[in-house]
Write a protein that holds these residues in place. Structure first.
Motif, PDB file in Angstrom:
ATOM      1  N   VAL A   1       0.922  -1.343  -0.042  1.00  0.00           N
ATOM      2  CA  VAL A   1      -0.047  -0.090   0.158  1.00  0.00           C
ATOM      3  C   VAL A   1       1.030   1.095   0.001  1.00  0.00           C
ATOM      4  O   VAL A   1       1.730   1.301   0.855  1.00  0.00           O
ATOM      5  CB  VAL A   1      -1.014  -0.021   1.225  1.00  0.00           C
ATOM      6  N   LEU A   2       0.660   2.149  -0.969  1.00  0.00           N
ATOM      7  CA  LEU A   2       1.497   3.416  -0.960  1.00  0.00           C
ATOM      8  C   LEU A   2       0.594   4.402  -1.008  1.00  0.00           C
ATOM      9  O   LEU A   2      -0.492   4.605  -1.879  1.00  0.00           O
ATOM     10  CB  LEU A   2       2.189   3.431  -2.283  1.00  0.00           C
TER      11      LEU A   2
ATOM     12  N   ARG B   1      -1.043   3.396  14.482  1.00  0.00           N
ATOM     13  CA  ARG B   1      -2.585   3.066  14.189  1.00  0.00           C
ATOM     14  C   ARG B   1      -2.599   2.209  13.186  1.00  0.00           C
ATOM     15  O   ARG B   1      -3.423   1.208  13.187  1.00  0.00           O
ATOM     16  CB  ARG B   1      -3.521   4.076  14.252  1.00  0.00           C
ATOM     17  N   ILE B   2      -2.064   2.585  11.982  1.00  0.00           N
ATOM     18  CA  ILE B   2      -2.121   1.960  10.861  1.00  0.00           C
ATOM     19  C   ILE B   2      -1.416   0.478  10.851  1.00  0.00           C
ATOM     20  O   ILE B   2      -2.202  -0.700  10.143  1.00  0.00           O
ATOM     21  CB  ILE B   2      -1.620   2.659   9.591  1.00  0.00           C
TER      22      ILE B   2
ATOM     23  N   ASP C   1       1.761  -9.288   8.509  1.00  0.00           N
ATOM     24  CA  ASP C   1       2.274  -8.052   8.768  1.00  0.00           C
ATOM     25  C   ASP C   1       3.873  -8.441   8.644  1.00  0.00           C
ATOM     26  O   ASP C   1       4.740  -8.758   9.233  1.00  0.00           O
ATOM     27  CB  ASP C   1       2.196  -7.668  10.373  1.00  0.00           C
ATOM     28  N   VAL C   2       4.020  -8.462   7.111  1.00  0.00           N
ATOM     29  CA  VAL C   2       5.405  -8.852   6.549  1.00  0.00           C
ATOM     30  C   VAL C   2       6.328  -7.916   6.787  1.00  0.00           C
ATOM     31  O   VAL C   2       7.769  -8.290   6.689  1.00  0.00           O
ATOM     32  CB  VAL C   2       5.362  -9.179   5.043  1.00  0.00           C
ATOM     33  N   ASP C   3       6.214  -6.621   7.274  1.00  0.00           N
ATOM     34  CA  ASP C   3       7.062  -5.840   7.896  1.00  0.00           C
ATOM     35  C   ASP C   3       7.693  -6.170   9.366  1.00  0.00           C
ATOM     36  O   ASP C   3       8.494  -5.285   9.692  1.00  0.00           O
ATOM     37  CB  ASP C   3       6.507  -4.099   7.787  1.00  0.00           C
TER      38      ASP C   3
ATOM     39  N   VAL D   1       2.582  -1.573   4.396  1.00  0.00           N
ATOM     40  CA  VAL D   1       2.156  -0.135   4.019  1.00  0.00           C
ATOM     41  C   VAL D   1       3.544   0.529   3.999  1.00  0.00           C
ATOM     42  O   VAL D   1       4.157   0.497   5.128  1.00  0.00           O
ATOM     43  CB  VAL D   1       1.358   0.377   5.244  1.00  0.00           C
ATOM     44  N   GLN D   2       3.872   1.171   2.754  1.00  0.00           N
ATOM     45  CA  GLN D   2       5.344   1.880   2.711  1.00  0.00           C
ATOM     46  C   GLN D   2       5.052   2.827   3.808  1.00  0.00           C
ATOM     47  O   GLN D   2       4.324   3.881   3.705  1.00  0.00           O
ATOM     48  CB  GLN D   2       5.076   2.071   1.316  1.00  0.00           C
ATOM     49  N   LEU D   3       5.993   3.091   4.378  1.00  0.00           N
ATOM     50  CA  LEU D   3       6.287   4.121   5.217  1.00  0.00           C
ATOM     51  C   LEU D   3       7.400   5.159   4.911  1.00  0.00           C
ATOM     52  O   LEU D   3       8.404   4.528   4.150  1.00  0.00           O
ATOM     53  CB  LEU D   3       6.751   3.675   6.581  1.00  0.00           C
TER      54      LEU D   3
END
Ligand code: NAD
Length: 300
Positions: free
Chosen positions: A37-38, A107-108, A117-119, A95-97
């Motif tokens: 997700v970007l 929260r995301i 949660d692969v991160d 989710v790209q940070l």
């Protein structure tokens, strides 16, 4: 003599390992899925996301990228993540940070199903790592550092490891991973006194501070293994690590270059995390199917 630790080659080994495991799953009609997700249009993030998407596809993983406008509201983003959580074809969510201002990244991250949660940043996965429970998903960059040490046959057990940096993304999980592998670990940070003297005690020195060439050759114990996580772009456009490479190479026994060291490993470990998450999900589902079949048989 210096041994240069070629992260690029080692990452290819991991990617090939993943590709073969994905092929084996494909023969059973199963495909791991990764959703990236970007949010927004940060150019650096766009490049990272494109690279992740391409690497996943090359490994045979079904990759999809969700591009969302910078104006996306928190509640909308959480709803999209929830959809991905419910989607059985998605096994990994990233989710790209960093996220655009106004969005609450913590929260995301908490909104992501910990099993997807692969991160490795969800509190449940962080807790699993802290508890020494190897069933959680581990952040990709620290996992990549340990993979480099393993492939280079640098022993962790009994070694003195100094980790420079205490971020949730790199420093802390890297220290915990080394501890899990029976190293004696010290974490240093911006308030640590006498950094050079501390670093000089390390058999394995890992630098993750984001300060160009902070670690000088004189800080390094002769023969030590140096893992440079830092990626810093100088005004000249040159990429350098957190370690002064030209000085370190004269002292260290082994050293990761920048670029071409830890960087390529991060994406490789993302693929490995996605594979792991998918394998667990498939095993869980076939376990559930077996249970249903058994219950049916018992009823007959
Ligand atoms: P961060 O800014 O979140 O954390 C930096 C840490 O370094 C902090 O804990 C801080 O206390 C410590 N620090 C800062 N200055 C220091 C000093 N002078 N002495 C000692 N400690 C000091 O950064 P991060 O996200 O952990 O990233 C660190 C570096 O790693 C950055 O260069 C980043 O670009 C790089 N990075 C690389 C990859 C990769 O794939 N190779 C992935 C993530 C981060």
């Amino acid at each position: 003599m210096l041994r240069l630790l070629d992260g690029k080659a080692m990452a290819l080994t991991v990617r090939e390992r993943v590709r073969q495991a994905v092929q084996a799953l494909a023969r059973q009609g199963r495909t791991p899925g990764l959703a990236v997700v970007l949010v927004g249009d940060d150019p650096a993030s766009q490049v990272y996301v494109r690279n992740k998407d391409r690497a996943a596809r090359e490994a045979g993983i079904e990759a999809r990228t969700l591009l969302l406008a910078a104006s996306t509201r928190q509640v909308e983003l959480e709803a999209r993540i929830n959809e991905l959580n419910q989607d059985p074809s998605v096994h990994g969510i990233l989710v790209q940070l960093p996220l655009p201002s106004g969005l609450d990244a913590a929260r995301i991250v908490r909104a992501i199903d910990p099993a997807k949660d692969v991160d490795g940043l969800h509190p449940e996965n962080v807790a699993a790592l802290a508890m020494g429970d190897s069933t959680g998903l581990v952040p990709c960059t620290p996992a990549g550092c340990v993979e480099i040490l393993d492939q280079s046959q640098v022993p962790l057990a009994g070694s003195r490891v100094v980790v420079l940096g205490r971020s949730a993304l790199v420093g802390k999980p890297l220290a915990l991973l080394c501890l899990q592998r029976d190293a004696t670990v010290t974490i240093a940070h911006s308030k640590t006194l006498d950094l050079p003297q501390l670093c000089a005690q390390a058999d394995i020195l890992c630098a993750a501070v984001g300060r160009p060439e902070l670690v000088r050759g004189s800080w390094i114990r002769p023969g030590a293994c140096v893992i440079d996580v830092g990626i810093n772009r100088l005004a000249s456009g040159k990429l350098v690590g957190d370690v002064a490479f030209d000085e370190a190479r004269l002292v260290a026994g082994s050293l990761t270059p920048v670029p071409g060291g830890v960087g390529p490993m991060t994406i490789a470990m993302l693929l490995e995390n996605t594979l792991r998450a998918a394998q667990r999900s498939f095993a869980k589902r076939s376990g559930a199917t077996t249970q249903v079949a058994r219950a049916r048989q018992e009823r007959c």
